[in-house]
Design a protein around this motif. Structure first.
Motif, PDB file in Angstrom:
ATOM      1  N   TYR A  42     -10.728  -3.982   0.979  1.00 28.70           N
ATOM      2  CA  TYR A  42     -10.198  -4.775   2.086  1.00 28.70           C
ATOM      3  C   TYR A  42     -10.128  -3.965   3.363  1.00 28.70           C
ATOM      4  O   TYR A  42     -10.107  -2.748   3.352  1.00 28.70           O
ATOM      5  N   VAL A  43     -10.072  -4.708   4.449  1.00 30.28           N
ATOM      6  CA  VAL A  43      -9.748  -4.175   5.766  1.00 30.28           C
ATOM      7  C   VAL A  43      -8.549  -4.976   6.250  1.00 30.28           C
ATOM      8  O   VAL A  43      -8.501  -6.201   6.064  1.00 30.28           O
ATOM      9  N   TYR A  44      -7.599  -4.296   6.865  1.00 32.19           N
ATOM     10  CA  TYR A  44      -6.426  -4.971   7.414  1.00 32.19           C
ATOM     11  C   TYR A  44      -6.554  -4.999   8.928  1.00 32.19           C
ATOM     12  O   TYR A  44      -6.777  -3.973   9.566  1.00 32.19           O
ATOM     13  N   ASP A  45      -6.445  -6.176   9.508  1.00 31.21           N
ATOM     14  CA  ASP A  45      -6.423  -6.339  10.961  1.00 31.21           C
ATOM     15  C   ASP A  45      -4.971  -6.543  11.359  1.00 31.21           C
ATOM     16  O   ASP A  45      -4.410  -7.620  11.159  1.00 31.21           O
ATOM     17  N   ASN A  46      -4.349  -5.481  11.886  1.00 27.92           N
ATOM     18  CA  ASN A  46      -2.915  -5.568  12.187  1.00 27.92           C
ATOM     19  C   ASN A  46      -2.617  -6.440  13.395  1.00 27.92           C
ATOM     20  O   ASN A  46      -1.505  -6.933  13.537  1.00 27.92           O
ATOM     21  N   GLN A  47      -3.585  -6.672  14.272  1.00 26.78           N
ATOM     22  CA  GLN A  47      -3.362  -7.565  15.408  1.00 26.78           C
ATOM     23  C   GLN A  47      -3.230  -9.020  14.950  1.00 26.78           C
ATOM     24  O   GLN A  47      -2.438  -9.779  15.499  1.00 26.78           O
ATOM     25  N   LYS A  48      -4.015  -9.387  13.942  1.00 25.38           N
ATOM     26  CA  LYS A  48      -4.005 -10.762  13.433  1.00 25.38           C
ATOM     27  C   LYS A  48      -3.179 -10.900  12.154  1.00 25.38           C
ATOM     28  O   LYS A  48      -2.962 -12.008  11.677  1.00 25.38           O
ATOM     29  N   ASN A  49      -2.751  -9.762  11.584  1.00 23.68           N
ATOM     30  CA  ASN A  49      -2.012  -9.737  10.326  1.00 23.68           C
ATOM     31  C   ASN A  49      -2.785 -10.459   9.223  1.00 23.68           C
ATOM     32  O   ASN A  49      -2.290 -11.382   8.577  1.00 23.68           O
ATOM     33  N   ILE A  50      -4.024  -9.991   9.018  1.00 26.79           N
ATOM     34  CA  ILE A  50      -4.897 -10.560   7.989  1.00 26.79           C
ATOM     35  C   ILE A  50      -5.577  -9.442   7.209  1.00 26.79           C
ATOM     36  O   ILE A  50      -5.767  -8.338   7.723  1.00 26.79           O
ATOM     37  N   PHE A  51      -5.912  -9.753   5.976  1.00 29.24           N
ATOM     38  CA  PHE A  51      -6.826  -8.923   5.204  1.00 29.24           C
ATOM     39  C   PHE A  51      -8.190  -9.589   5.303  1.00 29.24           C
ATOM     40  O   PHE A  51      -8.298 -10.822   5.329  1.00 29.24           O
ATOM     41  N   ILE A  52      -9.233  -8.763   5.313  1.00 29.27           N
ATOM     42  CA  ILE A  52     -10.605  -9.266   5.247  1.00 29.27           C
ATOM     43  C   ILE A  52     -11.234  -8.654   4.004  1.00 29.27           C
ATOM     44  O   ILE A  52     -11.153  -7.430   3.804  1.00 29.27           O
ATOM     45  N   VAL A  53     -11.808  -9.490   3.152  1.00 25.75           N
ATOM     46  CA  VAL A  53     -12.514  -9.029   1.965  1.00 25.75           C
ATOM     47  C   VAL A  53     -13.910  -9.642   1.980  1.00 25.75           C
ATOM     48  O   VAL A  53     -14.174 -10.598   2.709  1.00 25.75           O
TER      49      VAL A  53
END
Length: 155
Positions: A42-53
């Motif tokens: 995963y990658v975490y986008d802290n600006q959007k508060n999402i995980f991307i898989v």
């Protein structure tokens, strides 16, 4: 696509610190009353508060996320030292993005995992709904909780 509500995301920095120290999450899905879990980079986008898989559509977990968007998961630090135990549990809504959202997710994911460009697959955004961070370094059983439906974080 989910219609995204506008929420002010205010997270204790300890959430981001822990999440960004790791790169594999356990994803829990379910269909027809049968639970299932898998592990994903995963990658975490802290600006959007999402995980991307990234996953393939023919996997069981992808098929289940297409049917039931509500998922759960965890990220853990594996240790036998009780005083160092840390772990994150979360709930999220899975979204298979398209258009600009897909391009943004792809760019963010490939920045961390450039070799993933060599593999076919779909990007999935996990829109976080609840986070619970257990961190025994802050005190035995210490938990920080964030919920999208509340305006404050609890401890």
């Amino acid at each position: 696509m989910f219609e995204k509500e506008k929420h002010t995301i205010v997270l204790d920095e300890k959430f981001g610190e822990f999440i960004n120290e790791h790169h594999v999450l356990t994803l829990a899905t379910q269909a027809e009353g049968q639970p299932y879990c898998c592990n994903c980079f995963y990658v975490y986008d802290n600006q959007k508060n999402i995980f991307i898989v990234k996953t393939k559509l023919d996997t069981r977990h992808a098929q289940e996320m297409l049917k039931e968007k509500r998922i759960a998961g965890s990220v853990v630090l594996e240790t036998e030292q009780v005083g160092k135990i840390q772990g994150l549990q979360f709930t999220a809504l899975a979204d298979f993005p398209d258009g600009e959202e897909l391009q943004s997710a792809k760019k963010t994911y490939l920045k961390k995992f450039p070799y993933a460009a060599l593999e076919f697959g779909e990007y999935v955004i996990l829109n976080l709904q609840m986070l619970k961070l257990t961190d025994n370094r802050l005190g035995f059983g210490k938990k920080l909780i964030w919920d999208i439906n509340t305006t404050k974080q609890s401890e």
